[in-house]
Write a protein that holds these residues in place. Structure first.
Motif, mmCIF file in Angstrom:
data_model
loop_
_atom_site.group_PDB
_atom_site.id
_atom_site.type_symbol
_atom_site.label_atom_id
_atom_site.label_comp_id
_atom_site.label_asym_id
_atom_site.label_seq_id
_atom_site.Cartn_x
_atom_site.Cartn_y
_atom_site.Cartn_z
ATOM 1 N N MET A 1 0.826 -1.208 0.000
ATOM 2 C CA MET A 1 0.000 0.000 0.000
ATOM 3 C C MET A 1 0.862 1.261 0.000
ATOM 4 O O MET A 1 0.515 2.261 -0.637
ATOM 5 C CB MET A 1 -0.960 -0.009 1.193
ATOM 6 C CG MET A 1 -2.102 -1.006 1.039
ATOM 7 S SD MET A 1 -3.461 -0.754 2.205
ATOM 8 C CE MET A 1 -2.618 -1.045 3.743
ATOM 9 N N LEU A 2 1.994 1.222 0.710
ATOM 10 C CA LEU A 2 2.907 2.375 0.702
ATOM 11 C C LEU A 2 3.500 2.603 -0.688
ATOM 12 O O LEU A 2 3.832 3.734 -1.054
ATOM 13 C CB LEU A 2 4.026 2.165 1.720
ATOM 14 C CG LEU A 2 3.629 2.261 3.204
ATOM 15 C CD1 LEU A 2 4.820 1.922 4.101
ATOM 16 C CD2 LEU A 2 3.110 3.669 3.530
ATOM 17 N N ALA B 1 -7.044 -3.676 -3.760
ATOM 18 C CA ALA B 1 -7.435 -5.058 -4.066
ATOM 19 C C ALA B 1 -6.216 -5.910 -4.393
ATOM 20 O O ALA B 1 -6.085 -7.052 -3.933
ATOM 21 C CB ALA B 1 -8.424 -5.078 -5.231
ATOM 22 N N ILE B 2 -5.291 -5.351 -5.194
ATOM 23 C CA ILE B 2 -4.068 -6.076 -5.564
ATOM 24 C C ILE B 2 -3.149 -6.217 -4.356
ATOM 25 O O ILE B 2 -2.520 -7.262 -4.162
ATOM 26 C CB ILE B 2 -3.336 -5.352 -6.714
ATOM 27 C CG1 ILE B 2 -4.292 -5.107 -7.888
ATOM 28 C CG2 ILE B 2 -2.125 -6.153 -7.171
ATOM 29 C CD1 ILE B 2 -4.925 -6.358 -8.446
ATOM 30 N N ALA B 3 -3.077 -5.172 -3.523
ATOM 31 C CA ALA B 3 -2.230 -5.216 -2.326
ATOM 32 C C ALA B 3 -2.672 -6.341 -1.393
ATOM 33 O O ALA B 3 -1.842 -7.084 -0.855
ATOM 34 C CB ALA B 3 -2.280 -3.874 -1.596
ATOM 35 N N ILE B 4 -3.974 -6.476 -1.208
ATOM 36 C CA ILE B 4 -4.503 -7.541 -0.353
ATOM 37 C C ILE B 4 -4.189 -8.909 -0.959
ATOM 38 O O ILE B 4 -3.789 -9.845 -0.264
ATOM 39 C CB ILE B 4 -6.024 -7.370 -0.146
ATOM 40 C CG1 ILE B 4 -6.301 -6.101 0.670
ATOM 41 C CG2 ILE B 4 -6.624 -8.580 0.565
ATOM 42 C CD1 ILE B 4 -7.769 -5.743 0.767
ATOM 43 N N ILE C 1 -12.133 -6.595 -5.142
ATOM 44 C CA ILE C 1 -11.815 -6.279 -3.743
ATOM 45 C C ILE C 1 -12.424 -7.319 -2.816
ATOM 46 O O ILE C 1 -11.785 -7.794 -1.867
ATOM 47 C CB ILE C 1 -12.345 -4.866 -3.393
ATOM 48 C CG1 ILE C 1 -11.578 -3.802 -4.171
ATOM 49 C CG2 ILE C 1 -12.237 -4.605 -1.891
ATOM 50 C CD1 ILE C 1 -12.178 -2.423 -4.074
ATOM 51 N N LEU C 2 -13.667 -7.678 -3.099
ATOM 52 C CA LEU C 2 -14.374 -8.647 -2.260
ATOM 53 C C LEU C 2 -13.671 -10.004 -2.274
ATOM 54 O O LEU C 2 -13.484 -10.638 -1.227
ATOM 55 C CB LEU C 2 -15.806 -8.804 -2.762
ATOM 56 C CG LEU C 2 -16.743 -9.692 -1.933
ATOM 57 C CD1 LEU C 2 -16.949 -9.097 -0.553
ATOM 58 C CD2 LEU C 2 -18.073 -9.856 -2.642
ATOM 59 N N GLY C 3 -13.238 -10.451 -3.452
ATOM 60 C CA GLY C 3 -12.599 -11.756 -3.572
ATOM 61 C C GLY C 3 -11.288 -11.835 -2.807
ATOM 62 O O GLY C 3 -11.076 -12.763 -2.007
ATOM 63 N N THR C 4 -10.392 -10.880 -3.047
ATOM 64 C CA THR C 4 -9.086 -10.916 -2.369
ATOM 65 C C THR C 4 -9.229 -10.664 -0.868
ATOM 66 O O THR C 4 -8.526 -11.274 -0.063
ATOM 67 C CB THR C 4 -8.134 -9.880 -2.981
ATOM 68 O OG1 THR C 4 -8.739 -8.574 -2.933
ATOM 69 C CG2 THR C 4 -7.810 -10.215 -4.431
ATOM 70 N N SER C 5 -10.155 -9.785 -0.483
ATOM 71 C CA SER C 5 -10.351 -9.483 0.941
ATOM 72 C C SER C 5 -10.903 -10.683 1.693
ATOM 73 O O SER C 5 -10.560 -10.908 2.858
ATOM 74 C CB SER C 5 -11.310 -8.292 1.106
ATOM 75 O OG SER C 5 -10.774 -7.125 0.533
ATOM 76 N N THR C 6 -11.766 -11.451 1.040
ATOM 77 C CA THR C 6 -12.328 -12.645 1.683
ATOM 78 C C THR C 6 -11.236 -13.675 1.954
ATOM 79 O O THR C 6 -11.180 -14.263 3.045
ATOM 80 C CB THR C 6 -13.434 -13.258 0.808
ATOM 81 O OG1 THR C 6 -14.476 -12.301 0.630
ATOM 82 C CG2 THR C 6 -14.011 -14.504 1.467
#
Length: 425
Positions: free
Chosen positions: A13-14, A20-23, A280-285
């Motif tokens: 993130m920095l 989404a990619i970072a997660i 976002i939802l997929g990677t975060s899950t």
């Protein structure tokens, strides 16, 4: 493994990697370091979207797009203008009021800013309102899009936390009204200080009645959506489909501002938004499942338990956490990551899951207004043609008002729980 997960997330993130990619990258790094098959990420992403209640998200996004193009938002603004446009800072108050109405249709913060701000911000600037103030009002009013039901983050919270989505919707009504009133008060105080006058037109009950009659189909939309859910006629997921069909019928055949040529553009815009949300939802899950696997919630519970066992102290710590993470984490990411992380902690202290869900959504709401992420701010700056720095300064009083309401609801949970408890009887 949790350390690798956290460090990889912060570093990416920095570096400016999209959230989404970072997660996804941090999850993949932890999987590889732990010797877990990387198919875990793909499986988590797939199963996260293979969920019936989640179908409400793309349909509500599409419904908001159709209703904005079909002229419903313009008629809502007209009603609010006839009601409050003549008072000091009238257009600012109208902005917040119109956002409250449109929030009961769209379920999205940025969509509410675009629909209402796109109409009112140019009018505010023509009337002599500061561009920074106009952008700040629209940004803060648009944040109500995820608090006043229907709400996309509430749907996701209900799925992840196994909490009734209908109860979450009901619980958001009174807090949403309180936040709206607080934002109107701040708008009035600043407008009076800066000398922003009203329209100068005297209030006319006849003109208000005329505006309401012209907007009856727009005003009926939230009644249809929410009334159908609470009346047990259809589920929240089905209500989203009803909203799409209703928006198309009203826009195409009643107001006739939505044309058949507009439909492809509406579908494409909605699809682009939905695509971003689903990634976002997929990677975060997958990320959330991994931290649960490594018992991070238990570690967090022990850490917080070492600070205090008082649920109100813990909730205030959580509120400040949301305030900080909202500056760099997308709304759905916060909901998906913090729900499995913190929900077991607060419920063990006697906090109602619905109460915590409302605080989580309200904390994410502030994230719409805090840079560098601040999605609502970016939407408003584009409309108001003002710098992000100017709007960020102008929105501070509104953030303070919003956080004050969060503190109030933290210590008086019945504000959020009253309606769900009454309707459950």
């Amino acid at each position: 493994m949790p350390a690798i997960l956290g460090i990889a997330l912060v570093v990416t993130m920095l570096l400016g990697v999209p959230i989404a990619i970072a997660i996804g990258v941090s999850t993949m790094a932890a999987l590889m370091a732990g010797g877990i098959p990387t198919t875990f990420l793909a499986q988590g992403a797939f199963t996260s979207v293979d969920n019936f209640p989640l179908m409400a998200v793309p349909f509500f996004i599409l419904a908001g797009t159709l209703m904005e193009t079909g002229g419903l938002s313009q008629r809502i603004v007209n009603v609010a203008s006839r009601l409050m446009g003549n008072v000091t800072g009238g257009l600012a108050i109208v902005t917040v009021m119109a956002c409250m109405f449109f929030a009961a249709i769209s379920g999205s913060g940025p969509a509410t800013v675009a629909a209402i701000g796109g109409i009112i911000i140019p009018s505010m600037i023509k009337r002599g309102y500061g561009r920074d103030y106009a952008g700040a009002v629209a940004s803060s009013g648009g944040s109500l899009g995820i608090l006043i039901p229907p709400s996309i983050p509430m749907i996701v919270y209900g799925i992840v936390g196994n909490v009734s989505i209908s109860s979450m919707f009901i619980a958001g009504i009174i807090p949403g009204i309180l936040v709206g009133l607080a934002l109107m008060l701040v708008s009035y105080i600043i407008a009076r200080k800066r000398g922003y006058t009203g329209s100068g037109e005297k209030f006319s009950l006849a003109e208000l009645g005329k505006a309401v009659w012209e907007a009856k189909w727009a005003l009926f939309a939230p009644i249809l959506i929410l009334g159908g859910i609470y009346g047990g006629i259809f589920t929240p997921t089905e209500s989203a489909v009803v909203a799409v069909v209703y928006g198309m019928i009203v826009g195409l055949f009643i107001y006739k501002e939505l044309t058949w040529k507009d439909l492809p553009k509406c579908f494409i815009n909605a699809a682009l938004t939905v695509g971003a949300v689903m990634i976002i939802l997929g990677t975060s899950t997958a990320f959330g499942r991994l931290i649960t696997m490594y018992q991070v919630p238990q570690a967090v519970a022990s850490l917080i338990g070492g600070i205090s066992q008082n649920k109100y102290v813990v909730l205030m710590l959580v509120n400040f956490l949301f305030l900080i993470t909202g500056t760099f984490m997308e709304t759905l990411s916060q909901v998906i990551i913090f729900t499995p992380l913190l929900l077991p902690v607060v419920t063990s202290l006697g906090v109602d899951p619905i109460h915590f869900g409302i605080l989580l959504v309200m904390g994410a709401e502030i994230g719409f207004l805090t840079p560098p992420l601040g999605v609502n701010l970016f939407v408003a700056t584009g409309i108001a043609k003002v710098s992000l720095e100017e709007v960020s300064k102008a929105v501070i009083p509104f953030i303070i008002a919003l956080f004050a309401v969060i503190v109030l609801i933290t210590f008086v949970p019945q504000i959020a729980l009253f309606l769900p408890q009454v309707l459950a009887k």
